[in-house]
Scaffold this active site. Structure first.
Site, mmCIF file in Angstrom:
data_model
loop_
_atom_site.group_PDB
_atom_site.id
_atom_site.type_symbol
_atom_site.label_atom_id
_atom_site.label_comp_id
_atom_site.label_asym_id
_atom_site.label_seq_id
_atom_site.Cartn_x
_atom_site.Cartn_y
_atom_site.Cartn_z
ATOM 1 C CE LYS A 133 0.183 -0.429 5.275
ATOM 2 N NZ LYS A 133 -0.897 -0.386 5.872
ATOM 3 N NE ARG A 153 -6.876 1.346 11.076
ATOM 4 C CZ ARG A 153 -5.874 0.848 10.538
ATOM 5 N NH1 ARG A 153 -4.888 1.951 10.319
ATOM 6 N NH2 ARG A 153 -5.023 -0.394 10.371
ATOM 7 C CE1 TYR A 184 12.350 33.204 -1.034
ATOM 8 C CE2 TYR A 184 12.531 30.476 -0.778
ATOM 9 C CZ TYR A 184 12.248 31.522 -1.119
ATOM 10 O OH TYR A 184 12.500 31.980 -2.634
HETATM 11 C C1 LIG Z 1 -0.292 -1.414 7.135
HETATM 12 C C2 LIG Z 1 -0.823 -2.722 7.369
HETATM 13 C C3 LIG Z 1 -0.105 -3.640 7.552
HETATM 14 C C4 LIG Z 1 1.148 -4.065 7.927
HETATM 15 O O1 LIG Z 1 1.986 -3.350 8.849
HETATM 16 P P1 LIG Z 1 3.375 -3.129 8.847
HETATM 17 O O2 LIG Z 1 3.317 -2.563 10.934
HETATM 18 O O3 LIG Z 1 3.557 -1.873 8.062
HETATM 19 O O4 LIG Z 1 4.187 -4.579 9.422
HETATM 20 C C5 LIG Z 1 -0.736 -4.953 8.523
HETATM 21 N N1 LIG Z 1 -2.765 -5.055 8.266
HETATM 22 C C6 LIG Z 1 -2.893 -3.850 7.349
HETATM 23 C C7 LIG Z 1 -4.496 -4.188 8.187
HETATM 24 C C8 LIG Z 1 -2.178 -2.938 7.317
HETATM 25 O O5 LIG Z 1 -3.414 -2.042 7.313
#
Ligand SMILES: *Cc1c(COP(=O)(O)O)cnc(C)c1O
Length: 825
Positions: A493, A592, A720
């Protein structure tokens, strides 16, 4: 291989196998062990190797489909029907491969150099080649083929034309070197040095040295540096009957180094050998280059080469590039820039890699003359032409006088030729390159980086370099923490945590993860359009994307009755015939997305009513797996999830997978791995669990170069709205990376550092949109020098700390305008 190959009957006897089936095949000419990179050639035998991670027996059918008709298997069970094939069974197919290579080796009576040690094996091997290719016809291990599989494959490349062989051997645990020794049977050994690598598998450094020394058991001559005291001591106690050839700066030795003098980029080394003072000059100035050269100097003296020839060969040494870059090309192309030294074996490997890319279906190879081959040209380029044809290359562009004068050999291909890189660039038109995978493979002298510049999409000086080799090492480290049948879902992702989705997905698919997960449907769609075929889960399936998801076979996570009902409706109105795979998310305290416990009875009831769904998995997400403080909470989440999954499992007719662990969960709670784990940040080499930071390798490095250097006077400010005038003369370097690239403004005015000339230097002044300034007072640096913003040497954890955030945010903030370059060893 022997020029005539091997008769099948002989082959069977050599590997100690028996025929399960015998069909009518002529003989064996090629060995195949990897089903992923393969184009059929007559006389190929497929060894179904069963390692800890994947089992070659699962690919028998696939290989049969690709044309293979000779197989070596180590199990009679479950062998599919393979029509018209010869199938040979052996006890252990890895050992059979090694046995075959050992037999093959025994047919040759030429000097064989065996190299081992913690560092420098590949460079020493390549330099031997550079020093000796004019005097010998040398066969050497391709790239760093030094493992239990790589060594036999290297040795099997020997044929009747070679008169010197050079192989490297690498081990990571006890008992491995004996096997490699039997295959290589070196007559001359080189022990480069000893360091900390793989120490975790040995009780002491001496134990590791002893393991490596196994390579030299039977060799006549052993070359090493007398100043490495522990190596010297172990050799004295174990191999004292060998002819030992040593070099040393501090002790008596066969080659006594009297002085080394660095001038600019060169080093002049003076030594004494057999009572006579001798000198070489190498075009390098690092201590490692001197060390490697001294080993080689002894080798050349041992081979009775004259001082004049030795001295002149050493001046021609060139750096050994050991990487393959993958980048986005113009017009949807993928560019593979293989900067390995050019030879036919590494060309084979690069072409196989090119053919593996799924993104485009057209394949172009741009290849230069192969210099330093030591082989007769007509012969060499005939082999190149056959190779290109066998790999189904769509278009060939040959660059260099040799290739051009052998153009007739390429008449079966769509081929064009240019005398030089410049001539190609003058005639090339960007419109001629679209939607294809392009390999660039050029000898150093041809400066193919100019072609790479021409064919790549963005050529901004700031790049995010992603080391795919390290990513695979991280994946394999994670695998050591899991049982062999636990599946892995890799999280790609957010543009693969900022790295780049397609390239990461492709390397993960290649390394056989089981699932991918993306945040939104469009990320999954673009992976599908680029040819990724792994199952893909979508974490945030938006209602508007359901139809597209079904069309592209993306599997939603459903987390509420609303998503369940809408997705069902979308399925019922689609043409999808079979039950569609979905994933049910349970909320166990993250609060969530997800179904709550109270929802489960009704959920089970609804799923039973709907006949278009197949629950593929049920899962939950840990809220505090990286933090000791949340230990009890995490255990509670795991227990609650198990209860929920048990409940659904009772109610639903079909079995489903369960998963709850993310990266830190995998590292800290492996007992809860269940059927699958969801691997994210650890793949990218990062973990917030301190215990594991050393085990994982950072994958992403943000690099740029210095645009300008200036000096400012006391009282002047920088950028700046300067906060503070400087109080003394200050040297400033401007670097082309700013907040629009994802470099947070908080780092300005000493809020963080970058690395220049191996020194951490602070930002000075505010970070601008496209640029920033660092204080390099007292640092030896020039315009154009490389700058590391974070990564390989400068911890991303430190930058995240400065910013009071976590590494996830730093990585995913790097903007899309920063070019991604993927590298591999
Ligand atoms: C992003 C995510 C993970 C992976 O998490 P990491 O800490 O990067 O290993 C696993 N499960 C879900 C539902 C996520 O959104």
């Amino acid at each position: 291989m022997l020029k005539g190959g091997y008769e099948i009957e002989d082959f069977k006897n050599i590997i100690g196998g028996s025929f399960l089936h015998r069909a009518n095949q002529a003989g064996i000419k090629h060995i195949v062990t990897d089903s992923r990179k393969f184009e059929f050639r007559e006389g190929s035998v497929f060894f179904a190797l069963s390692g800890s991670r994947r089992d070659g027996h699962s690919y028998l059918q696939e290989m049969h489909g690709k044309g293979v008709r000779i197989f070596v298997v180590s199990s009679e069970l479950g062998i599919p029907v393979l029509k018209n094939s010869t199938i040979i069974t052996v006890q252990n197919s890895v050992m059979a491969l090694q046995q075959f290579a050992a037999h093959h080796r025994s047919l040759f009576h030429i000097p064989v150099v065996g190299i081992t040690g913690s560092n420098g094996k590949t460079i020493v091997k390549e330099w031997i080649y550079q020093l000796l290719y004019t005097d010998f016809h040398v066969i050497r291990s391709p790239k760093s083929y030094n493992s239990q599989i790589g060594v036999p494959l290297s040795v099997l490349l020997m044929d009747e034309s070679h008169d010197l062989a050079v192989f490297e051997a690498g081990i990571s645990r006890k008992g491995e070197m004996r096997k490699l020794e039997k295959i290589i049977k070196p007559t001359i050994g080189i022990f480069t040095n000893i360091g900390p690598a793989h120490q975790e598998n040995f009780e002491s450094l001496n134990e590791k040295i002893d393991e490596k020394l196994q390579l030299f058991m039977d060799c006549k001559t052993l070359i090493y540096c007398r100043d490495q005291e522990n190596i010297h001591e172990r050799i004295q106690s174990q191999l004292s009957k060998h002819t030992l050839l040593t070099w040393s700066k501090n002790h008596e030795a066969n080659l006594k180094i009297i002085s080394t003098k660095v001038t600019g980029k060169k080093t002049r080394i003076t030594g004494q050998f057999e009572g006579k003072e001798r000198v070489i000059e190498i075009p390098f100035n690092s201590p490692t280059s001197v060390e490697n050269s001294c080993h080689l100097w002894l080798l050349l003296l041992h081979l009775d080469m004259s001082d004049e020839i030795i001295a002149s060969h050493f001046t021609t040494l060139t750096p050994v590039a050991m990487r393959l870059e993958q980048l986005d090309g113009i017009n949807g192309c993928v560019l593979i820039n293989d900067v390995y030294n050019s030879d036919i074996n590494t060309l084979t490997i690069a072409l196989d890699y090119l053919k593996y890319l799924s993104k485009n279906k057209k394949y172009t190879a741009i290849v230069s003359d192969i210099l330093q081959s030591g082989e007769e040209e007509e012969n060499l380029y005939r082999r190149v032409a056959e190779l290109l044809k066998s790999r189904g290359i769509t278009r060939f562009i040959g660059i260099g006088k040799q290739l051009k004068s052998h153009a007739h050999l390429f008449s079966d291909l769509k081929a064009t030729f240019y005398e030089s890189t410049g001539a190609f660039l003058q005639n090339a038109n960007k419109r001629d390159f679209a939607k294809e995978n392009i390999l660039l493979k050029g000898s150093r002298a041809f400066k193919f980086e100019r072609i790479a510049d021409f064919l790549q999409e963005k050529s901004h000086e700031t790049v995010l370099e992603i080391d795919l080799t390290k990513m695979v090492e991280n994946l394999n480290y994670i695998r050591t923490r899991l049982q062999s049948d636990t599946k892995i879902m890799a999280m790609v992702k957010a543009f693969a945590y900022g790295a780049g989705s397609y390239d990461v997905a492709q390397i993960l698919e290649y390394n056989r993860v089981d699932y991918l997960a993306v945040a939104y449907a469009d990320e999954g769609i673009s992976l599908r359009e680029d040819g990724i075929t792994l199952p893909i889960m979508v974490l945030n399936p938006e209602l508007s994307s359901y139809d597209a998801m079904i069309r592209y076979h993306l599997e939603p996570q459903l987390f509420s009755f609303r998503t369940l009902e809408y997705f069902t409706e979308a399925l019922q109105t689609s043409t999808e015939a079979r039950r569609y795979p979905i994933h049910i998310k349970i909320n166990t305290g993250m609060n969530r997305l997800g179904f709550d416990f109270a929802d489960l009875p009704k959920l089970a009831e609804r799923i039973l009513e709907i006949d278009v769904l197949e629950v593929k998995s049920v899962f939950s997400h840990l809220a505090g797996s990286d933090d000791q403080k949340f230990e009890a909470f995490t255990q509670q989440q795991i227990a609650d999830f198990t209860k929920a999954a048990d409940f659904l499992s009772d109610k639903l007719p079909n079995p489903f997978m369960r998963h709850i662990l993310n990266s830190s969960g995998i590292l800290r709670y492996p007992e809860a791995q269940m059927d699958m784990v969801r691997l994210g940040l650890a793949l990218y080499g990062i973990t917030t669990s301190l215990d594991f930071q050393g085990k994982l390798k950072p994958v992403s490095t943000l690099r740029t170069v210095i645009s300008q250097i200036r000096e400012i006077e006391p009282g002047e400010g920088v950028g700046y709205t300067p906060k503070m005038p400087v109080s003394e003369k200050t040297k400033i370097a401007v670097i082309p990376v700013g907040y629009a690239d994802g470099l947070p403004r908080l780092l300005g005015n000493g809020g963080g550092n970058v690395l220049i000339s191996n020194t951490a230097v602070p930002f000075i002044g505010n970070i601008c949109m496209d640029m920033s300034m660092v204080n390099v007072t007292g640092i030896d640096c020039e315009e154009g020098d490389e700058v590391e913003v974070f990564g390989e040497h400068l911890d991303i954890y430190e930058m995240a700390d400065h910013l009071q955030t976590i590494p996830y945010e730093v990585l995913t903030n790097i903007s899309q305008r920063v070019k991604r370059v993927f590298i591999q060893d």
